[in-house]
Enzyme design. Structure first.
Site, PDB file in Angstrom:
ATOM      1  N   GLY A 129     -11.265  -0.337  88.280  1.00  0.00           N
ATOM      2  CA  GLY A 129     -12.152   0.744  88.714  1.00  0.00           C
ATOM      3  C   GLY A 129     -13.526   0.211  89.069  1.00  0.00           C
ATOM      4  CB  SER A 130     -16.813   1.904  88.948  1.00  0.00           C
ATOM      5  OG  SER A 130     -16.415   3.027  89.714  1.00  0.00           O
ATOM      6  CB  VAL A 131     -15.610  -2.967  86.004  1.00  0.00           C
ATOM      7  CG1 VAL A 131     -15.967  -4.402  85.663  1.00  0.00           C
ATOM      8  CG2 VAL A 131     -15.781  -2.082  84.787  1.00  0.00           C
ATOM      9  CG  PHE A 132     -13.842  -4.992  92.199  1.00  0.00           C
ATOM     10  CD1 PHE A 132     -13.516  -6.298  91.897  1.00  0.00           C
ATOM     11  CD2 PHE A 132     -13.944  -4.633  93.539  1.00  0.00           C
ATOM     12  CE1 PHE A 132     -13.291  -7.233  92.904  1.00  0.00           C
ATOM     13  CE2 PHE A 132     -13.718  -5.557  94.550  1.00  0.00           C
ATOM     14  CZ  PHE A 132     -13.387  -6.864  94.220  1.00  0.00           C
ATOM     15  CE  LYS A 133     -17.835   2.145  92.491  1.00  0.00           C
ATOM     16  NZ  LYS A 133     -18.253   3.464  92.016  1.00  0.00           N
TER      17      LYS A 133
END
Length: 586
Positions: A304-308
């Site tokens: 999820g958004s950790v990859f941002k």
């Protein structure tokens, strides 16, 4: 004619005799320790048939924590008794008096025994040092007070340490040049498997008593002690695990009811794994019945958004974007009205509120410029690729300490040509898969100012006497995986997630440490009772001004409004703060 028959039969008898003699030589001399294709140890089996024995130490090496304490074994002071005591006169009353136990119960257990045993059985009676010395001074035949090595009931970091099993066929496949019996344990997962060649037993330590076919004494009542002759073996593996922190983290993960998932803690400076908790726990007797034996901290998951964090790092490092550029965060990645609109904001604000539209658009721009960019920066940050310590030792050219999933960003090159796929990839969905260990490593890389290092789980292999056999030094892989400017900006962005007025992790601003990090809520594609399940993440580092720890926590397969991740992250950070304060005072 008669002579011919005599010669013929004599020849047949001679051939049979030669065959029997050859077979005898084969059994007694050539293949005594590895007979037939099954590698049967005839000597060992012969000894077992005419002896009673009790294993004191199976001979397999131990895993030690960073302070040198055994993680998977413990020594207990126990009383060992032999069944022939029932046939001879001995001072049972004196032994019972020293131990403060009932004499009749002691004699009763000996009467029932068919083999040597530890008094107390599965819950052995534990002796103190004075009791051991007093009993051994009696010099009673068949009565021994000694230290016996036991596997611990609960092993810290069980999935990281790994499991062992007994499989003679697999043992000989792995070590064709070694001759051991069917009870020889081998590593089947985790560090137990990686370091198995150094851990396998050279020889057991045991008490042996020779008996006849009826179980009676063959050579009187003498008991012999056999132990490994080499004082340097078995070898021990010193891990980087801090047992105190490990046990406290396990308690906190369980306290917050994480059923699937866990937490992994790194030392920022060295890249050492200080603690690793994976849930569910290993099920005794059926370790592979569910995910209990699997180390989910080294298993690739949807982030999820950790990859941002990767998308933002690449954009800043390549000067693709600056903070004057704004994005329409009132819309989804598909241009529809967003359920949680944030207005028109820049990359810094977008990172704090985790705006999907911003990072979907940036990801598309990055791929248009170079379709390898996201893969490259994910690896540069220590999120994917070879994360763990890897190098040449002995006859291994690329020895890996721990099996870790490499992760991936795209499943194939065609996905990079589809704007919708790239947009989903930019927010950590679609085919993005990373490990919690990799996520913690990414945070450590940023905290170090952009220097990428390998993750280390073992610091050295030691001889039995504690001297070093092999050292595993800290590995710096890339000095400037990120430019100093990019690392500085990402540190600010990660801090704003917690300390900013609109940050998604404002709850963590009450922690004892100043925390920097990133949230993530990932769709898993799984559901229960028609309700979608999510992986909930928080990963970061602390203290912000002088980074010491990098921590990733994930709660897997939970409903959208359940399984909050911030409380467990905060409790772990606060525990580490209290631990540091206590160490400073001492």
């Amino acid at each position: 004619m008669r002579k011919k028959r005599i010669y013929f039969f004599s020849g047949v008898v001679l051939v049979i005799m030669i065959g029997l003699l050859t077979r005898l030589v084969q059994i007694q001399l050539m293949e005594a320790e590895a007979f037939s294709e099954h590698k049967v140890n005839l000597i060992e089996n012969s000894v077992k048939q005419r002896t009673q024995q009790l294993i004191i130490d199976e001979g397999r090496g131990s895993f030690l924590d960073r302070k040198g304490e055994s993680i998977n074994y413990e020594s207990k002071n126990v009383l060992v008794l032999f069944p022939f005591l029932a046939r001879i006169d001995w001072d049972a009353a004196k032994v019972a008096d020293i131990l403060q136990i009932n004499e009749n119960r002691l004699l009763g257990e000996i009467e029932e025994a068919k083999e040597p045993f530890v008094y107390g059985g599965k819950t052995p009676y534990i002796l103190n040092e004075n009791q051991m010395n007093e009993i051994n001074r009696l010099e009673l035949k068949g009565v021994f007070a000694l230290k016996r090595k036991y596997p611990k009931d609960t092993v810290a970091a069980q999935q990281l340490i790994g499991l062992t099993g007994e499989n003679e066929e697999r043992f000989h496949e792995r070590y064709p040049d070694r001759v051991k019996g069917a009870t020889q344990k081998i590593g089947i997962s985790g560090l137990e498997k990686s370091f198995d060649e150094w851990m396998i037993a050279e020889q057991e330590s045991k008490l042996i008593y020779h008996v006849d076919a009826r179980g009676g004494p063959l050579f009187g009542v003498d008991v012999k002690y056999l132990a490994a002759a080499n004082p340097f073996y078995p070898l021990d593996i010193q891990t980087t695990i801090d047992s105190g922190l490990q046990l406290k983290m396990e308690e906190l993960v369980d306290k917050h009811n994480i059923k699937r998932g866990g937490a992994v803690l790194l030392d920022v400076e060295s890249g050492d794994v200080l603690a690793s908790v994976s849930r569910p726990v290993v099920q005794k007797g059926e370790p592979f019945s569910d995910d209990g034996a699997k180390n989910l901290m080294t298993t690739q998951l949807v982030p999820g958004s950790v990859f941002k964090t990767v998308v933002a790092s690449a954009a800043i490092d390549l000067n693709l974007i600056d903070e004057n550029v704004v994005f329409n965060c009132d819309e989804t990645i598909y241009g529809k009205p967003a359920p949680n609109p944030h207005g028109t904001i820049n990359i810094n604000e977008s990172f704090a509120v985790s705006c999907n539209r911003t990072f979907a658009d940036i990801a598309k721009s990055l791929i248009e410029k170079d379709d390898k960019t996201l893969d490259l920066y994910a690896e540069r940050l220590g999120l994917t690729g070879d994360i763990g310590w890897k190098g040449s030792i002995f006859h291994y050219e690329n020895f890996e300490q721990l099996p870790i999933d490499r992760g991936r960003i795209f499943i194939n090159e065609d996905e990079k040509k589809e704007a919708g796929y790239v947009a989903q990839t930019g927010i950590g969905q679609r085919e993005v898969r990373v490990t919690p260990l990799g996520v913690a490593n990414m945070m450590a890389t940023i905290a170090r100012g952009g220097t990428r290092q390998s993750v280390r789980t073992v610091s050295e292999i030691q001889y039995k006497n504690g001297t070093e056999l092999v050292d595993f030094p800290v590995q710096e892989l890339e000095k400037h995986a990120l430019s100093p400017y990019t690392a500085m900006k990402m540190q600010q962005y990660l801090r704003n997630v917690v300390a900013g007025e609109t940050g998604t992790a404002r709850f963590l601003n009450t922690a004892s440490y100043e925390i920097a990090g990133k949230t993530g809520t990932a769709q898993t594609g799984r559901s229960v009772d028609g309700k979608e399940l999510y992986n909930k993440w928080f990963a970061g580092y602390f203290p912000f001004d002088n980074p010491k720890y990098a921590l990733a926590v994930v709660n897997m397969d939970v409903l959208e409004y359940e399984g909050g991740i911030y409380p467990v992250f905060k409790d772990i950070a606060d525990m580490l703060y209290e631990n540091s304060e206590m160490e400073a005072e001492s």
